[in-house]
Design a protein around this motif. Structure first.
Motif, PDB file in Angstrom:
ATOM      1  N   LEU A  36      -9.033 -27.814  -9.261  1.00  0.00           N
ATOM      2  CA  LEU A  36      -8.138 -27.619 -10.394  1.00  0.00           C
ATOM      3  C   LEU A  36      -6.690 -27.578  -9.903  1.00  0.00           C
ATOM      4  O   LEU A  36      -6.407 -27.043  -8.830  1.00  0.00           O
ATOM      5  CB  LEU A  36      -8.456 -26.309 -11.118  1.00  0.00           C
ATOM      6  CG  LEU A  36      -9.780 -26.266 -11.882  1.00  0.00           C
ATOM      7  CD1 LEU A  36     -10.069 -24.836 -12.350  1.00  0.00           C
ATOM      8  CD2 LEU A  36      -9.762 -27.220 -13.065  1.00  0.00           C
ATOM      9  N   ALA A  37      -5.779 -28.134 -10.676  1.00  0.00           N
ATOM     10  CA  ALA A  37      -4.354 -28.013 -10.364  1.00  0.00           C
ATOM     11  C   ALA A  37      -3.949 -26.565 -10.570  1.00  0.00           C
ATOM     12  O   ALA A  37      -4.252 -25.963 -11.602  1.00  0.00           O
ATOM     13  CB  ALA A  37      -3.544 -28.922 -11.272  1.00  0.00           C
ATOM     14  N   ASP A  74      -5.172 -28.763 -21.908  1.00  0.00           N
ATOM     15  CA  ASP A  74      -5.662 -28.747 -20.522  1.00  0.00           C
ATOM     16  C   ASP A  74      -5.054 -27.646 -19.669  1.00  0.00           C
ATOM     17  O   ASP A  74      -5.414 -27.513 -18.497  1.00  0.00           O
ATOM     18  CB  ASP A  74      -5.350 -30.092 -19.844  1.00  0.00           C
ATOM     19  CG  ASP A  74      -6.159 -31.235 -20.422  1.00  0.00           C
ATOM     20  OD1 ASP A  74      -7.268 -30.988 -20.933  1.00  0.00           O
ATOM     21  OD2 ASP A  74      -5.676 -32.386 -20.358  1.00  0.00           O
ATOM     22  N   PHE A  75      -4.121 -26.874 -20.220  1.00  0.00           N
ATOM     23  CA  PHE A  75      -3.379 -25.925 -19.394  1.00  0.00           C
ATOM     24  C   PHE A  75      -3.648 -24.472 -19.770  1.00  0.00           C
ATOM     25  O   PHE A  75      -3.754 -24.118 -20.941  1.00  0.00           O
ATOM     26  CB  PHE A  75      -1.875 -26.198 -19.504  1.00  0.00           C
ATOM     27  CG  PHE A  75      -1.471 -27.526 -18.957  1.00  0.00           C
ATOM     28  CD1 PHE A  75      -1.392 -27.743 -17.591  1.00  0.00           C
ATOM     29  CD2 PHE A  75      -1.189 -28.586 -19.811  1.00  0.00           C
ATOM     30  CE1 PHE A  75      -1.032 -28.972 -17.077  1.00  0.00           C
ATOM     31  CE2 PHE A  75      -0.828 -29.829 -19.312  1.00  0.00           C
ATOM     32  CZ  PHE A  75      -0.753 -30.023 -17.944  1.00  0.00           C
ATOM     33  N   THR A  76      -3.733 -23.634 -18.738  1.00  0.00           N
ATOM     34  CA  THR A  76      -3.828 -22.189 -18.899  1.00  0.00           C
ATOM     35  C   THR A  76      -2.727 -21.555 -18.061  1.00  0.00           C
ATOM     36  O   THR A  76      -2.505 -21.955 -16.910  1.00  0.00           O
ATOM     37  CB  THR A  76      -5.198 -21.662 -18.438  1.00  0.00           C
ATOM     38  OG1 THR A  76      -6.217 -22.256 -19.246  1.00  0.00           O
ATOM     39  CG2 THR A  76      -5.284 -20.153 -18.559  1.00  0.00           C
ATOM     40  N   VAL A  77      -2.030 -20.575 -18.652  1.00  0.00           N
ATOM     41  CA  VAL A  77      -0.958 -19.874 -17.935  1.00  0.00           C
ATOM     42  C   VAL A  77      -1.353 -18.407 -17.813  1.00  0.00           C
ATOM     43  O   VAL A  77      -1.564 -17.727 -18.826  1.00  0.00           O
ATOM     44  CB  VAL A  77       0.394 -20.003 -18.670  1.00  0.00           C
ATOM     45  CG1 VAL A  77       1.493 -19.331 -17.851  1.00  0.00           C
ATOM     46  CG2 VAL A  77       0.735 -21.465 -18.944  1.00  0.00           C
ATOM     47  N   PHE A  78      -1.464 -17.932 -16.579  1.00  0.00           N
ATOM     48  CA  PHE A  78      -1.838 -16.555 -16.287  1.00  0.00           C
ATOM     49  C   PHE A  78      -0.599 -15.717 -15.979  1.00  0.00           C
ATOM     50  O   PHE A  78       0.277 -16.146 -15.227  1.00  0.00           O
ATOM     51  CB  PHE A  78      -2.748 -16.486 -15.049  1.00  0.00           C
ATOM     52  CG  PHE A  78      -4.094 -17.107 -15.244  1.00  0.00           C
ATOM     53  CD1 PHE A  78      -5.158 -16.355 -15.698  1.00  0.00           C
ATOM     54  CD2 PHE A  78      -4.301 -18.453 -14.959  1.00  0.00           C
ATOM     55  CE1 PHE A  78      -6.411 -16.910 -15.864  1.00  0.00           C
ATOM     56  CE2 PHE A  78      -5.543 -19.023 -15.120  1.00  0.00           C
ATOM     57  CZ  PHE A  78      -6.602 -18.254 -15.580  1.00  0.00           C
ATOM     58  N   VAL A  88      -2.714 -23.314 -14.510  1.00  0.00           N
ATOM     59  CA  VAL A  88      -3.895 -24.047 -14.075  1.00  0.00           C
ATOM     60  C   VAL A  88      -4.066 -25.243 -14.997  1.00  0.00           C
ATOM     61  O   VAL A  88      -4.005 -25.110 -16.227  1.00  0.00           O
ATOM     62  CB  VAL A  88      -5.152 -23.152 -14.103  1.00  0.00           C
ATOM     63  CG1 VAL A  88      -6.405 -23.957 -13.750  1.00  0.00           C
ATOM     64  CG2 VAL A  88      -4.995 -21.981 -13.137  1.00  0.00           C
ATOM     65  N   GLY A  89      -4.242 -26.408 -14.384  1.00  0.00           N
ATOM     66  CA  GLY A  89      -4.336 -27.638 -15.163  1.00  0.00           C
ATOM     67  C   GLY A  89      -5.479 -28.520 -14.715  1.00  0.00           C
ATOM     68  O   GLY A  89      -6.360 -28.090 -13.969  1.00  0.00           O
ATOM     69  N   ASP A  95       0.352 -32.700  -8.563  1.00  0.00           N
ATOM     70  CA  ASP A  95       1.605 -33.379  -8.223  1.00  0.00           C
ATOM     71  C   ASP A  95       2.427 -33.664  -9.476  1.00  0.00           C
ATOM     72  O   ASP A  95       3.636 -33.412  -9.519  1.00  0.00           O
ATOM     73  CB  ASP A  95       1.325 -34.687  -7.465  1.00  0.00           C
ATOM     74  CG  ASP A  95       0.748 -34.446  -6.078  1.00  0.00           C
ATOM     75  OD1 ASP A  95       0.873 -33.308  -5.570  1.00  0.00           O
ATOM     76  OD2 ASP A  95       0.167 -35.379  -5.507  1.00  0.00           O
ATOM     77  N   ASP A  96       1.766 -34.176 -10.497  1.00  0.00           N
ATOM     78  CA  ASP A  96       2.441 -34.468 -11.756  1.00  0.00           C
ATOM     79  C   ASP A  96       2.946 -33.189 -12.419  1.00  0.00           C
ATOM     80  O   ASP A  96       4.067 -33.137 -12.930  1.00  0.00           O
ATOM     81  CB  ASP A  96       1.467 -35.212 -12.687  1.00  0.00           C
ATOM     82  CG  ASP A  96       2.137 -35.679 -13.970  1.00  0.00           C
ATOM     83  OD1 ASP A  96       3.189 -36.331 -13.891  1.00  0.00           O
ATOM     84  OD2 ASP A  96       1.593 -35.384 -15.049  1.00  0.00           O
ATOM     85  N   LEU A  97       2.119 -32.146 -12.388  1.00  0.00           N
ATOM     86  CA  LEU A  97       2.491 -30.873 -13.004  1.00  0.00           C
ATOM     87  C   LEU A  97       3.705 -30.260 -12.311  1.00  0.00           C
ATOM     88  O   LEU A  97       4.652 -29.805 -12.968  1.00  0.00           O
ATOM     89  CB  LEU A  97       1.308 -29.913 -12.963  1.00  0.00           C
ATOM     90  CG  LEU A  97       1.525 -28.511 -13.526  1.00  0.00           C
ATOM     91  CD1 LEU A  97       1.981 -28.561 -14.978  1.00  0.00           C
ATOM     92  CD2 LEU A  97       0.241 -27.685 -13.384  1.00  0.00           C
ATOM     93  N   VAL A  98       3.709 -30.245 -10.993  1.00  0.00           N
ATOM     94  CA  VAL A  98       4.840 -29.695 -10.238  1.00  0.00           C
ATOM     95  C   VAL A  98       6.119 -30.455 -10.566  1.00  0.00           C
ATOM     96  O   VAL A  98       7.173 -29.849 -10.833  1.00  0.00           O
ATOM     97  CB  VAL A  98       4.556 -29.724  -8.714  1.00  0.00           C
ATOM     98  CG1 VAL A  98       5.838 -29.482  -7.923  1.00  0.00           C
ATOM     99  CG2 VAL A  98       3.513 -28.691  -8.349  1.00  0.00           C
ATOM    100  N   GLN A  99       6.045 -31.777 -10.564  1.00  0.00           N
ATOM    101  CA  GLN A  99       7.246 -32.575 -10.817  1.00  0.00           C
ATOM    102  C   GLN A  99       7.786 -32.344 -12.220  1.00  0.00           C
ATOM    103  O   GLN A  99       9.000 -32.187 -12.424  1.00  0.00           O
ATOM    104  CB  GLN A  99       6.959 -34.065 -10.605  1.00  0.00           C
ATOM    105  CG  GLN A  99       8.212 -34.922 -10.611  1.00  0.00           C
ATOM    106  CD  GLN A  99       9.199 -34.480  -9.534  1.00  0.00           C
ATOM    107  OE1 GLN A  99       8.864 -34.405  -8.353  1.00  0.00           O
ATOM    108  NE2 GLN A  99      10.434 -34.156  -9.941  1.00  0.00           N
TER     109      GLN A  99
END
Length: 198
Positions: A36-37, A74-78, A88-89, A95-99
């Protein structure tokens, strides 16, 4: 880019996990959700530009209540602390999420760090999952005390985890460091043992 030669941290445990799981109405099962991202963010929740930037990328504002998480698509934020969150994605989407996060938060006093290799995820689910967790964790696992929408940094067995309550089945997701993953699987399989013949 996906490394086609890598394997999950506990891939060699797959058969043991299958044999150690019990399906059906009275059972409990354990599975891994690898790759998982996972991206750690540090920032100021009172900064409207920070909140808007994160929301632009993941679809939700960072949660500000301790020991909670929010999910959209698709995303969860803790919530990890007053100025720290983990996003978490999708598998291998880090890589895409960080950018995208860095672009959206450009110019702000923040940190965006890829921590995807830092933890794998284990899902424990089924009618007996709560009983397994009661044997494994000191937290109050009753439904009124630990419900979907809550997550906490704690220990399961002796392994430090980020523990998420996914649903009322119940399903528990444990984010665990690689060095503890095999130990935690062994612990949980042993704790599940008494439910094999239900």
């Amino acid at each position: 880019m996906v490394d086609t030669f890598r394997s999950s941290i506990i891939a060699h445990k797959e058969q043991a996990m299958i044999n150690g799981s019990v399906s059906g109405e009275q059972g409990v099962s354990l599975s891994e959700v690898p790759f998982l991202a996972q991206v750690n963010i540090r920032g100021n929740a009172e900064d409207k530009k920070f909140v808007a930037g994160v929301k632009k990328v993941v679809g939700v504002a960072v949660p500000t209540d301790p020991n909670t998480y929010v999910t959209k698509g698709d995303f969860t934020v803790f919530w990890l602390g007053p100025d720290e969150w983990q996003v978490v994605g999708p598998v291998d989407g880090q890589d895409d999420l960080v950018q995208k996060l860095r672009d959206a938060l450009d110019g702000l006093h923040v940190a965006v760090i890829d921590v995807s290799g830092n933890r794998t995820a284990l899902d424990l689910t089924g009618a007996q999952a709560r009983n397994v967790m009661k044997k494994s964790c000191r937290l109050d696992m009753d439904a009124q005390s630990f419900a979907p929408g809550q997550a906490v940094q704690t220990r399961v067995g002796k392994a430090p985890v980020l523990l998420q309550m996914l649903d009322d089945k119940p399903t528990y997701r444990m984010f665990v460091r690689p060095s503890f993953a095999e130990y935690l699987v062994d612990w949980l399989l042993d704790a599940m043992g008494e439910y094999h013949h239900l």
